[in-house]
Design a protein around this motif. Structure first.
Motif, PDB file in Angstrom:
ATOM      1  N   GLU A   1      -7.426  11.570   7.437  1.00  0.00           N
ATOM      2  CA  GLU A   1      -6.157  11.957   8.045  1.00  0.00           C
ATOM      3  C   GLU A   1      -5.404  10.694   8.461  1.00  0.00           C
ATOM      4  N   ILE A   2      -4.079  10.850   8.627  1.00  0.00           N
ATOM      5  CA  ILE A   2      -3.253   9.665   8.854  1.00  0.00           C
ATOM      6  C   ILE A   2      -2.512   9.754  10.177  1.00  0.00           C
ATOM      7  N   LEU A   3      -2.434   8.623  10.867  1.00  0.00           N
ATOM      8  CA  LEU A   3      -1.616   8.525  12.075  1.00  0.00           C
ATOM      9  C   LEU A   3      -0.418   7.657  11.696  1.00  0.00           C
ATOM     10  N   GLU A   4       0.779   8.100  12.088  1.00  0.00           N
ATOM     11  CA  GLU A   4       1.960   7.348  11.681  1.00  0.00           C
ATOM     12  C   GLU A   4       2.753   6.953  12.920  1.00  0.00           C
ATOM     13  N   ILE A   5       3.228   5.685  12.935  1.00  0.00           N
ATOM     14  CA  ILE A   5       4.069   5.238  14.041  1.00  0.00           C
ATOM     15  C   ILE A   5       5.353   4.686  13.438  1.00  0.00           C
ATOM     16  N   GLN A   6       6.488   5.134  13.974  1.00  0.00           N
ATOM     17  CA  GLN A   6       7.760   4.620  13.480  1.00  0.00           C
ATOM     18  C   GLN A   6       8.484   3.946  14.641  1.00  0.00           C
ATOM     19  N   VAL A   7       9.161   2.823  14.343  1.00  0.00           N
ATOM     20  CA  VAL A   7       9.913   2.123  15.385  1.00  0.00           C
ATOM     21  C   VAL A   7      11.388   2.181  15.004  1.00  0.00           C
ATOM     22  N   PHE A   8      12.244   2.535  15.972  1.00  0.00           N
ATOM     23  CA  PHE A   8      13.664   2.689  15.680  1.00  0.00           C
ATOM     24  C   PHE A   8      14.502   1.789  16.578  1.00  0.00           C
ATOM     25  N   ASN A   9      15.718   1.483  16.115  1.00  0.00           N
ATOM     26  CA  ASN A   9      16.756   1.020  17.025  1.00  0.00           C
ATOM     27  C   ASN A   9      17.433   2.276  17.547  1.00  0.00           C
ATOM     28  N   TYR A  10      17.507   2.376  18.847  1.00  0.00           N
ATOM     29  CA  TYR A  10      17.983   3.627  19.441  1.00  0.00           C
ATOM     30  C   TYR A  10      19.495   3.567  19.632  1.00  0.00           C
ATOM     31  N   SER A  11      20.158   4.661  19.270  1.00  0.00           N
ATOM     32  CA  SER A  11      21.598   4.693  19.495  1.00  0.00           C
ATOM     33  C   SER A  11      21.941   5.944  20.264  1.00  0.00           C
ATOM     34  N   LYS A  12      22.857   5.816  21.257  1.00  0.00           N
ATOM     35  CA  LYS A  12      23.181   6.994  22.072  1.00  0.00           C
ATOM     36  C   LYS A  12      23.993   7.998  21.301  1.00  0.00           C
ATOM     37  N   VAL A  13      24.814   7.519  20.384  1.00  0.00           N
ATOM     38  CA  VAL A  13      25.759   8.422  19.739  1.00  0.00           C
ATOM     39  C   VAL A  13      25.319   8.777  18.341  1.00  0.00           C
TER      40      VAL A  13
ATOM     41  N   GLY B   1      10.921   0.154  11.012  1.00  0.00           N
ATOM     42  CA  GLY B   1       9.778   0.119  10.117  1.00  0.00           C
ATOM     43  C   GLY B   1       8.751   1.155  10.507  1.00  0.00           C
ATOM     44  N   THR B   2       7.774   1.335   9.616  1.00  0.00           N
ATOM     45  CA  THR B   2       6.767   2.386   9.806  1.00  0.00           C
ATOM     46  C   THR B   2       5.386   1.760   9.726  1.00  0.00           C
ATOM     47  N   PHE B   3       4.441   2.303  10.507  1.00  0.00           N
ATOM     48  CA  PHE B   3       3.054   1.862  10.398  1.00  0.00           C
ATOM     49  C   PHE B   3       2.209   3.106  10.180  1.00  0.00           C
ATOM     50  N   GLN B   4       1.390   3.103   9.111  1.00  0.00           N
ATOM     51  CA  GLN B   4       0.529   4.263   8.864  1.00  0.00           C
ATOM     52  C   GLN B   4      -0.912   3.793   8.829  1.00  0.00           C
ATOM     53  N   MET B   5      -1.795   4.615   9.380  1.00  0.00           N
ATOM     54  CA  MET B   5      -3.191   4.182   9.410  1.00  0.00           C
ATOM     55  C   MET B   5      -4.091   5.350   9.092  1.00  0.00           C
ATOM     56  N   VAL B   6      -5.029   5.117   8.167  1.00  0.00           N
ATOM     57  CA  VAL B   6      -6.014   6.156   7.865  1.00  0.00           C
ATOM     58  C   VAL B   6      -7.086   6.081   8.954  1.00  0.00           C
ATOM     59  N   LEU B   7      -7.527   7.227   9.432  1.00  0.00           N
ATOM     60  CA  LEU B   7      -8.361   7.223  10.643  1.00  0.00           C
ATOM     61  C   LEU B   7      -9.856   7.120  10.365  1.00  0.00           C
TER      62      LEU B   7
ATOM     63  N   VAL C   1     -10.802   1.695  18.016  1.00  0.00           N
ATOM     64  CA  VAL C   1     -10.365   0.603  17.158  1.00  0.00           C
ATOM     65  C   VAL C   1      -9.151  -0.047  17.788  1.00  0.00           C
ATOM     66  N   GLU C   2      -9.066  -1.369  17.724  1.00  0.00           N
ATOM     67  CA  GLU C   2      -7.834  -2.051  18.123  1.00  0.00           C
ATOM     68  C   GLU C   2      -7.223  -2.657  16.876  1.00  0.00           C
ATOM     69  N   VAL C   3      -5.908  -2.535  16.706  1.00  0.00           N
ATOM     70  CA  VAL C   3      -5.280  -2.984  15.472  1.00  0.00           C
ATOM     71  C   VAL C   3      -4.006  -3.746  15.799  1.00  0.00           C
ATOM     72  N   THR C   4      -3.752  -4.829  15.067  1.00  0.00           N
ATOM     73  CA  THR C   4      -2.429  -5.445  15.089  1.00  0.00           C
ATOM     74  C   THR C   4      -2.042  -5.590  13.630  1.00  0.00           C
ATOM     75  N   ASP C   5      -0.884  -5.081  13.244  1.00  0.00           N
ATOM     76  CA  ASP C   5      -0.563  -5.064  11.825  1.00  0.00           C
ATOM     77  C   ASP C   5       0.944  -5.063  11.672  1.00  0.00           C
ATOM     78  N   THR C   6       1.405  -5.395  10.441  1.00  0.00           N
ATOM     79  CA  THR C   6       2.851  -5.441  10.226  1.00  0.00           C
ATOM     80  C   THR C   6       3.364  -4.055   9.866  1.00  0.00           C
ATOM     81  N   LEU C   7       4.659  -3.866  10.065  1.00  0.00           N
ATOM     82  CA  LEU C   7       5.298  -2.604   9.697  1.00  0.00           C
ATOM     83  C   LEU C   7       5.795  -2.705   8.261  1.00  0.00           C
TER      84      LEU C   7
END
Length: 2007
Positions: A60-72, A79-85, A94-100
């Protein structure tokens, strides 16, 4: 079992922006909070937790997405980070540091650092693996806090997270604190104090756990929020953002108001009325029957009259049944309608068919009724037969206060579509089949002792053995039938293994099956316990649904306490009424349903209940495996103990089932617990007696301790005591054994939690709407979002339950259907969320309410498992009061969502009196308030049972168990305690309960907290006391850790009492609150402090009794003592003595207001202390200031005030919601300066009387005064700026419409039709259609108008219903298609326009469709005029004056009886100073202030003309189920009784009368119209009456004096009734309203203000002369007066109103309705014309002549004695009126051998006919004893029957045909063409009406039913029908039969039709010549042949000899 993710940082970001991250796993996504303006690094440091229900798979996969937030705009993905568990699953952390990676799957330089952990599921509670996860030293000792407070660890961001979760102890492992996150979601609401603690913008969402740091304000003011959330200066909902914003935290401080229900409402008897109208029956099966209908409700039976020899009897009889029983009993009663054939005094008759339904089914229908529906009759004795006919009826069930909207009763001409109107609830298929219900009863256990011990001793002495003293059997009641098992003698654990079989139609219309264990006894059997099974909960009717199924499962029964007494006062509880107070027994049973195949010949076709043996439960799996459960409880506080029991020692006992019950639990001291799976001999016995607490049983484990030690209570105050549970808190623990069916409760808990959250959210939204906080729609979106995520979550959690072993079929099916429903609900919620806008808010809220009901319904588990827990308070070993806690609420689970909502939490419980003792005032006092902690779970999961207690205690165990670590404590000793000071700011209360006879009270409030109580001062004579008092409770000691207190402080109870000079104070109501808590290390500063005043709802029993405005704060006293607390100012007001006022920051901010009061007059004042009121005065008081009216010098002579307007100034709070009530009191000034109070009224909300000056910028200043004229009428309207330019309102549809926007087009106007009429008259030869359709004006009368209007009204209702249905369908479609909706949006936006077009087209088509002539119509209101026009309180309001105590029974309908008069006047409240421009307006009279332009209130003479049209559905007043109604009218001194014109035996009388009365307002202004029942002997009874306030109508701006009709005509049936012409009315209105106009222009135009109206300008007088007139134009303006700016309002149209009739003896239940209207004409104006004649139409006399010429193909019945041939002696019988009174027979055509008969016979039927109603009117005496004739209206149906005459036996009926004279098939031209189609296929055939055709001739078929119930033709008749009016009949008379005048020739009948012995020769000749001619010839030939053969044989030998011898 959970996946935890800690998102630490994201680094290497570019640019500077707001960042937000989103984490998704298994479709559930979490958002972080927004980090504003971060550059290259974003430190989120947040933790998310996904509770998982099934093990995580490695891929199964865990996905993290990072956004620039806009009010309007939408957020931009960085970018997105996906990791197979896989690794996570293997290693757990597990501790992870990885690129998006970006959209194109290429890596970017941004990197993310996270930590993930996973806990797998472990069967029992193992130690959580919590090594170094929280990087804190994991010190795990019992007592102390677990981590140093300032660890700079992960926790830094959620330290508050922990501190806030209530009842959590820090001594748990950190994991435990992590697990609390799941709960946090629910808790955060409680935590966020006040307004938005978290806010979702766009799609962003602060993490669930991101709590504020201490110093950060937790309350964002709403305005502030809008500023933050939206761009400055823009209107919130204009930006796309606002339309998606969702708020998921509570906005209003709901948590300060715990929701606690005190008094049980079930089981209290109420008034119900079941009214049933039997209209008619059709298609009854059987030949020539005399049907009677029997109506049975419960035990009561009533019968209709008998109709003779007809298969479609018409009754129209009305029956009413009155009941006074509890709702449960009522709704289980069965309504049974049966049709019986030929019943008379001597014999009971035979049942044709019957229909059953329970009252509850009717009550759940919309409007609680079925109207004009057809019940399908079936024969319960014969399952294979089909339906036995249809019965048309109305059924309504009315409870108190339900008002039934009956559809308007008018001529029901609509085609009777039987199939489309069946008497079945929605969703039940019309074809119901028979089904068998198998109810299997296996065994029971735990039965109580059912005999007294004396009896037992006697038995023992006599028989010498000690047997169980109970002889149980089980009785099952379903659909009105009972079945019972055999009796098991002397058994506490009886074994039956029997099944009871019911046969009933499926789906049944009876919802509940009642299962009762009873004890058989010689004298009388008593119920031991009762359980109801609701069929709706154990089946599902959907397409993927399932038939009812249940068990095998145990059912728990509750009832009265188990100690047996001969007279058990709580016996009703055992019958299932009210809430059971003790466990009685449990029963193992199951239920299954099988649909019968009725074609199968083996089927036993009876529906009798059968009982047979059944196999025992083979598979123990279904009922579940026996497990050992452990229940632990701790009593933390017991206060508010009622003083009556305060003097004896008190202890508490907790029981679950029979475990723990020491007084009357077991019938013997041994409970057998079978270890399931053994062979039954491994039985161990366990002692349940508490012989000594330290002795264990053989397991070396523990004995249960189920009750606390007895203690003497201490005094709290004069009403309550408390127990000294200070440091030492007693505990109880019980071991018990139950089948392990926890899954059921777990699923219910998950759903309950979703529902609780939804309910909390909805309450919050409603509170926001009520307190007008901004943006409730955002909160609703948040609620829906949580709902949808909750639903999806349930589906994932429940999914793992699919393969559970011990489940019954119901478990599996329910799980499937719950999963389906919730998944569906989740999707619908998502769709709804996107549809919630500011304007759709209300409708969507309703839809969400439905979700809530559905969830609650689904969560209720029908198959019980563990019985509920009872907590009893015992005083001197006697049971006093109890509380019942459902076991699922305290059930433990390792998955948070499944845990019970009160498991391991401290819960406040109020004990109540058992059963009936708890009803009424006795139930209002609290018996005891307890803080109790409960935990229930498997014994093996016991490790955690203390986890939720407040920390800081030591366990005290029993002496022996020291070495056993798990031994539960018997008490807890608290070492930590915190000292607090509680400040209760009691500001004011409003709308309190009237406790004194004066109608006022002397209230004071008593505040209870822990074991202290204090009172406010007593304020005399008020219902709205402003105490303005601060109560300080010092040295309040609370045990446990400080931070727990902060979050979940104890409850404060506030009781309000009425001080009496003698005797004790009366209880007036109670409310609950929770204080805002400040710890010693927190600052006393905004946003939490000082606390805001809030309204708390006060309850008295179940009814609300006012509101309390108060605030409560609990301040911790730190090490520095009290000096650190915020200071308290001393008493300020010297007069009040040492009373502390509410401090400044908390009391509301005041500003200066002026209150103007309009004093108009007093009405209907009743006597005070037997003296009449003579010189009354009104005192108005608000917030301590007030004003008095002028004194009325002589109330009798003139009850109006001389000075109209007075004012006073007062300081009121800025916040309108906090405005104090305004009190109105009327006093009577007596001699010697004495005053007596007459009555009082409190205006609880000044809201609608507040005047806000219009905004300068928005409009011309000179508009305001015009505005003021009717300022009150207008304040509620939005102020529009003055539109410029003219708006043309066009009345003539011929003008082509160019500018759609500005022209208001009216429906095809009447004038056009007038023109058409003229054309028709002028043009002449337009064809005869017109001539037939166009009724002559002279024929039309008021009734034509009335009936036409009713048709229109019905058509409108139909359209509305259709439109509503369409809208609903559309909504459902939208919900279903939510996911696809976006794509289709464009099409949708087009659709409504098309709809509009369609509607515009269809509106004018209506009249054309029916091709009806245009008749002027009036408006028929199916309610009172008042409801339509807002009670006519546009400027004059009526305030009811009340006096006297409110009764103690909960019925609030008693207010009527307390009214002692009415004050008329008005109030205007505005902020000082007013803008100058208002007061400088021209014509402004300062004396009248805001009430400009008000008429004078001097007495005025008025002619009142009352028109009474008719009454419907009157309540029967006589024994025969009818009434003899007449009208009585009372106005002032005038009393008219129209007794001589009573209408005999009628419940729907048509009165058609008008009455003129002269009256003087204001003395005589209350008109009462009553309907009485005339009685020959004795006084006449009031059926019902209605009261109309004429004065308000007279002075109203809606002009209710005389309705404005649709058209202006000066002659004919529509003559203008008002003495003022439309033009005069218009100019007066314009003058009064200061409106410019009217200006009549050329070409039929008139201009008023800036509106231009057009219309015709000619009128025709009686002689057809045309002349010019402006009246039509003026009338056009009047009919659209509401469109005129400022002054406009809707004028009352010409109308008939429908008013409910009420009877004071039966308050709140309608006794019928009255259609009427009232005209009023001032006497100083020209006199009005004569009253319109509305006398009932006289029926027209007609004569119907029917000639029966011939019959053909009549079936032959008789066999000839001699010849054996078939023949018939035919005659034809006919009749027209109901019951054959006028039947006529032809002569007999004897011995027809072919079925042909010749008659040439004439019947003559004179009858009276009402054209409009299409009914024949007959008057006759009902029986020989009747005093007078009764009028009946019956449909015009001609019946012709063909019979076979017999001399010695009864004649045989052969067939019949019934022709409805208004619509019957045209006769066939020849006998051949006449077929069965003419009867069966009526819909397709052209129908004719004899009233239009006048003369018809043809062949019609006779039909009857054969053995198989099929219709068959039994003959044909040639007949001629000729209809003449009475005058025509006189001119051309005709004789009966074949007589003169106009005789018919004798029929040409064949001779043999005479009987043979009269003319033997003729008969023989006939036989030989005609009938048997060929037969005779054949016989002769055969004989000849024979003779020849015989001769041949005879002569043969001779010839042969001759030949041989050659002779």
């Amino acid at each position: 079992m959970a996946l935890l993710l800690q998102l630490r940082t994201v680094t290497g970001l570019r640019g500077k922006a707001d960042r937000i991250a989103k984490a998704v796993f298994r479709g559930l996504s979490f958002y972080t909070r927004v980090l504003e303006n971060c550059e290259d690094e974003a430190r989120f440091d947040e933790t998310f937790r996904w509770p998982v229900a099934s093990n995580i798979d490695g891929n199964e996969i865990l996905e993290i997405q990072v956004f620039n937030y806009s009010k309007v705009f939408t957020n931009r993905l960085i970018g997105t980070f996906q990791m197979v568990l896989q690794k996570v699953v293997e290693e757990g952390q597990v501790e992870v540091t990885d690129t998006l990676i970006d959209d194109n799957n290429s890596a970017i330089q941004t990197s993310i650092s996270i930590e993930i952990r996973y806990q797998a599921l472990d069967g029992t509670v193992g130690a959580w693996n919590d090594k170094e996860f929280l990087e804190t030293p994991s010190v795990h000792s019992e007592g102390d806090g677990r981590y140093p407070l300032e660890t700079d660890s992960l926790l830094s961001s959620h330290r508050q997270g922990l501190d806030i979760s209530p009842g959590k102890s820090n001594q748990q492992s950190a994991e435990r604190s992590f697990r609390s996150k799941g709960k946090e979601k629910t808790k955060e609401h409680k935590a966020g104090k006040g307004v938005f603690s978290a806010m979702k913008l766009g799609k962003t969402r602060p993490s669930k756990d991101d709590h504020r740091k201490q110093d950060e304000p937790a309350v964002l003011e709403a305005e502030d929020l809008d500023r933050k959330a939206l761009l400055r200066g823009l209107e919130p909902d204009t930006i796309s953002l606002a339309s998606v914003t969702a708020v998921t935290t509570n906005v209003s401080n709901k948590r300060s108001k715990p929701d606690i229900k005190m008094e049980p409402s079930a089981g209290r008897p109420m008034d119900y009325q079941v009214s049933i109208t039997i209209i008619e029956a059709r298609q009854l099966v059987g030949l020539n029957m005399d049907p009677v209908v029997c109506v049975e409700v419960g035990e009561e039976k009533k019968y209709t009259s008998m109709k003779e020899s007809t298969n479609c009897p018409y009754y129209n009889e009305y029956f009413v049944f009155d009941f006074h029983v509890p709702p449960d009993v009522m709704f289980d009663k069965i309504i049974k309608l049966s049709v019986i054939h030929s019943k008379n005094l001597l014999r009971s008759g035979t049942l044709v068919g019957s229909f059953k339904m329970d009252v509850g089914t009717v009550y759940t229908q919309p409007e609680h009724q079925f109207y004009h529906k057809w019940a399908i009759l079936s024969d319960p004795e014969d399952l294979t037969a089909g339906l036995k006919g249809y019965l048309k009826c109305d059924i309504a069930v009315v409870g108190k206060g339900d008002n039934i909207k009956t559809p308007h009763k008018a001529n029901e001409t609509e085609e009777d579509d039987i199939e489309g109107n069946l008497l079945l609830p929605d969703g039940v298929p019309p074809e119901r089949q028979w089904a068998r219900f198998y109810i299997k009863i296996y065994r029971a256990e735990g039965l109580p002792r059912m005999n007294t011990s004396i009896m037992a001793n006697v038995k023992k002495a006599l028989i010498g053995e000690n047997k169980d003293l109970v002889d149980p059997y089980v009785q099952v009641v379903f659909a009105g039938q009972k079945g019972k098992t055999s009796i098991q003698k002397s058994s506490y654990e009886p074994l039956w293994n029997e099944q009871i079989i019911f046969t009933e139609m499926f789906p049944p219309l009876c919802k509940r099956i009642k299962i009762q264990i009873r004890d058989s006894d010689k004298v009388n059997d008593v119920a031991i316990g009762t359980h109801f099974i609701d069929l709706r909960k154990i089946s599902n009717e959907g397409d993927k649904g399932f038939l009812p199924t249940f068990g095998p499962a145990w059912v728990n029964m509750y009832g009265s306490t188990r100690n047996y007494t001969l007279m058990d006062e709580h016996q009703e509880l055992n019958e299932g009424l009210g809430e059971g107070v003790s466990f009685r027994a449990r029963l193992l049973m199951s239920l299954a349903v099988e649909i019968l195949d009725t074609t199968n010949p083996e089927i036993n076709s009876s529906t009798e209940v059968q009982v047979e043996q059944a196999t025992s439960v083979a598979d123990q799996n279904c009922t579940g495996k026996m497990e050992e459960f452990f229940l632990f409880g701790a009593f933390l506080e017991a206060t508010m103990i009622d003083r009556k029991i305060g003097d004896k020692p008190i202890n508490f006992e907790v029981t679950i089932g029979n475990y723990g019950n020491q007084i009357d639990g077991m019938s013997k001291p041994i409970l057998w617990r079978k270890k399931e799976g053994g062979d039954g001999n491994e039985e161990e016995s366990e002692l349940l007696q508490n012989s000594s607490e330290d002795e264990g049983d053989e397991d070396g484990e523990m004995v249960s301790v189920s009750s606390s030690q007895p203690m003497k209570p201490l005094v709290t105050d004069r009403n309550y005591f408390h127990l000294p549970y200070f440091e030492k808190k007693p505990c109880i623990y019980i071991k018990s054994w139950w089948q392990d069916q926890r899954r059921r409760l777990y699923n219910a808990n998950i759903m309950d939690k979703i529902a609780d959250k939804l309910e909390e959210g909805l309450n919050d939204v409603q509170e926001m709407i009520k307190t007008e906080k901004p943006h409730p729609e955002r909160r609703l979106r948040g609620v829906l979002e949580e709902l949808s995520s909750g639903c999806l979550h349930f589906v994932t959690l429940a999914d793992k339950d699919q393969h559970h072993s011990s489940r019954t079929r119901l478990d599996r099916e329910r799980l499937k259907s719950c999963m389906r429903e919730l998944e569906n609900m989740g999707q619908q919620a998502t769709t709804l969320r996107s549809q919630v806008k500011k304007n759709t808010m209300k409708d969507k809220l309703k839809l969400v309410q439905n979700f809530l009901q559905k969830l609650r319904f689904l969560a209720d588990e029908p198959q019980h498992t563990i019985p509920d827990v009872f907590i009893w308070m015992l005083s001197n070993n006697k049971r006093i009061a109890y509380a019942r806690v459902p076991s699922k609420d305290i059930l433990y689970s390792i998955v948070d969502e499944e845990m019970g909502k009160d498991c391991a939490k401290v819960k406040t419980i109020f004990l109540k009196l058992p059963g009936k003792r708890g009803f009424g005032p006795a139930g209002w006092t609290v018996q005891a308030k307890m803080e109790i902690y409960l935990w229930l779970g498997l014994n093996k999961q016991r490790k955690d049972f203390l986890s939720g207690l407040p920390c800081g205690f030591e366990e005290k165990k029993t002496a022996r168990g020291q070495n056993l670590p798990s031994f539960p404590p018997i008490s807890l000793l608290y070492t930590k305690k915190q000292v607090f000071q509680l400040r209760a700011h009691m500001y004011q209360a409003r709308s309190l309960f009237a406790a004194d006879s004066s109608g006022l009270s002397d209230p004071f409030a008593r505040v209870f907290f822990i074991s202290q109580s204090q009172c406010t001062e007593v304020l005399n004579e008020t219902l709205c006391p402003t105490w303005d008092q601060l109560l300080v409770f010092d040295n309040v000691e609370l045990y446990g850790e400080a931070h727990e207190m902060r979050d979940d402080p104890p409850i404060i109870v506030i009781e309000i009492y009425d001080q009496d000079t003698v005797g004790k104070a009366d209880f007036m109501g109670r409310t609950f609150a929770k204080p805002v808590v400040k710890m010693s290390d927190e600052q006393y500063c905004p946003p939490r402090f000082p606390p805001q005043l809030e309204y708390y709802q006060i309850y008295r029993g179940n009814s609300t009794a006012g509101d309390l405005l108060a605030a409560f704060e609990l301040l911790q006293i730190g090490p520095g003592g009290k000096s650190d607390l915020p200071p308290i100012d001393g008493p300020t007001d010297m007069d009040r003595g040492p009373i502390l006022p509410v401090p400044l920051g908390i009391r509301p901010v005041l500003s200066k207001y002026r209150v103007e009061v309009l004093f108009w007059g007093l009405r209907d004042l009743k006597r005070v202390n037997l003296a009449q009121v003579d010189r009354p005065r009104v005192d108005i008081e608000c917030a301590g200031k007030g004003v008095q009216s002028a004194l009325i010098q002589n109330y009798k002579k003139n009850p109006n005030f001389s000075t109209l307007v007075k004012w006073f100034e007062v300081d009121l709070p800025e916040n309108e919601l906090l405005h104090p009530p305004l009190n109105i009191r009327v006093v009577d000034c007596r001699a010697f300066g004495r005053y007596t109070l007459v009555g009082s009224h409190a205006v609880s909300s000044l809201r609608k009387f507040i005047y806000r000056p219009p905004d300068k910028k928005a409009q011309h200043w000179n508009m305001t005064a015009k505005h003021l004229n009717g300022y009150l009428a207008m304040t509620n309207r939005a102020h529009r700026s003055r539109p410029t330019g003219e708006i043309v309102v066009n009345m003539e549809p011929e003008v082509p419409i160019k500018k759609m926007e500005t022209m208001v087009k009216l429906e095809a106007s009447e004038e056009e039709k007038e023109r058409k009429k003229k054309k028709k008259k002028g043009g002449g030869g337009v064809g005869e259609e017109v001539e037939e359709e166009e009724p002559d004006d002279s024929m039309l009368d008021w009734w034509s108008k009335y009936f036409a209007s009713i048709e229109t009204m019905k058509e409108k209702l139909r359209q509305q219903e259709a439109a509503a249905a369409e809208a609903e369908e559309k909504e459902e479609m939208e919900m279903a298609e939510g996911s696809k909706a976006q794509a289709k949006n464009k099409e949708k936006s087009k659709a409504p326009k098309d709809d509009k077009k369609k509607k515009q087209q269809s509106a004018p088509e209506l009249p054309e469709k029916k091709n009806k002539p245009r008749i002027d119509e009036l408006k028929v209101f199916n309610k009172e005029l008042e409801t339509e026009f807002d009670n006519f309180e546009d400027w004059l309001h009526t305030f009811n004056l009340l006096r006297g105590k409110i009764g103690d029974n909960d019925d609030n309908a008693t207010e009527e009886e307390r009214i002692v008069g009415r004050f008329k006047g008005s109030i205007c409240v505005y902020k000082m100073p007013l803008p100058d421009d208002i007061t400088k307006e021209a014509g402004y009279d300062p004396n009248f202030g805001m009430f400009q332009g008000i008429p004078s209130n001097d007495p005025i003479n008025v002619l009142v003309r009352v028109y009474v049209v008719r009454a419907t559905d009157l309540h029967p007043a006589d024994i025969n189920g009818k009434a003899d109604p007449y009208i009585a009218i009372k106005l002032g001194k005038t009393d008219i009784k129209d007794k001589e014109n009573y209408i005999s035996k009628q419940l729907n009388p048509v009165f058609g009368k008008s009455f003129d009365i002269e009256a003087t307002f204001p003395m005589e202004s209350m008109l009462t119209v009553a309907v009485y029942d005339w009685d020959l002997v004795g006084t006449d009874d009031l059926i019902g009456e209605t009261k109309i306030d004429l004065e308000n109508r007279y002075y109203s701006k809606h002009r209710a004096t005389c309705g404005v009709s649709q058209n202006y005509s000066i002659h004919g049936y529509n003559t203008w009734r008002d003495p003022m012409k439309p033009s005069q009315i218009l100019s007066k209105l314009c003058k009064d309203g200061k409106v410019d106009g009217p200006h009549y222009g050329p070409g039929g135009r008139v201009k008023v203000a800036n509106r231009v109206f057009t219309g015709p300008t000619e009128i025709e007088d009686e002689n057809g002369q045309k002349k010019q007139t402006d009246e039509h134009l003026a009338l056009a303006v009047l009919r659209h007066w509401e469109d005129i700016p400022w002054a406009g309002c809707k004028l009352v149209p010409e109308h008939v109103e429908t008013r409910p009739l009420l009877n004071p003896d039966k308050p709140g239940i309608e006794q019928g309705r009255l259609e009427m209207w009232v005209d009023m004409f001032p006497m100083d104006m020209p006199a009005p014309g004569p009253a319109i004649d509305i006398s009932p139409r006289k029926p027209k006399k007609y004569e119907l002549r029917v000639i029966v010429w011939n019959t053909d193909e009549v079936i032959l019945e008789d066999d000839d004695y001699f010849t054996g041939e078939k023949s018939s002696d035919i005659f034809v019988r006919g009749w027209l009126k109901g019951q054959q009174e006028d039947k006529q027979d032809t002569d007999v055509h004897y011995h027809s051998l072919t079925g042909e008969g010749n008659f040439n016979w004439r019947y003559i039927f004179p009858f009276d006919y009402l054209m409009a109603e299409e009914k024949i009117v007959i008057s006759k005496k009902e029986s020989m004893f009747s005093w007078d004739e009764t009028e009946y209206k019956i449909p015009a149906r001609l019946t012709l029957q063909v019979w076979d005459a017999d001399h010695f036996s009864a004649d045989d009926f052969l067939g019949a045909i019934e022709l409805d004279l208004n619509r019957f098939p045209r006769g066939a031209k020849t006998s051949k063409q006449c077929s069965l189609e003419m009867v069966t296929n009526e819909a397709e055939l052209p129908m004719i009406s004899i009233f239009k055709q006048k003369r018809v001739k043809g062949w019609w078929p006779f039909v009857a039913r054969d053995e198989n119930d099929e219709l068959e033709i039994t003959g044909k008749v040639e007949a001629e029908l000729h209809l003449l009016t009475a005058e025509e009949a006189e001119k051309s008379p005709a004789g009966l039969a074949r007589n003169e005048p106009d005789p018919l020739e004798k029929p040409n009948r064949p001779d043999t039709s005479f009987i043979w012995f009269l003319n033997p020769l003729k008969s023989i000749k006939y036989l030989i010549c005609t009938r048997y001619k060929w037969l005779i010839i054949k016989i002769v030939l055969a004989l000849l042949l024979l003779v020849m053969v015989a001769l041949f044989l005879y002569s043969m030998p001779g010839y042969m000899v001759k030949k041989l011898l050659g002779a």
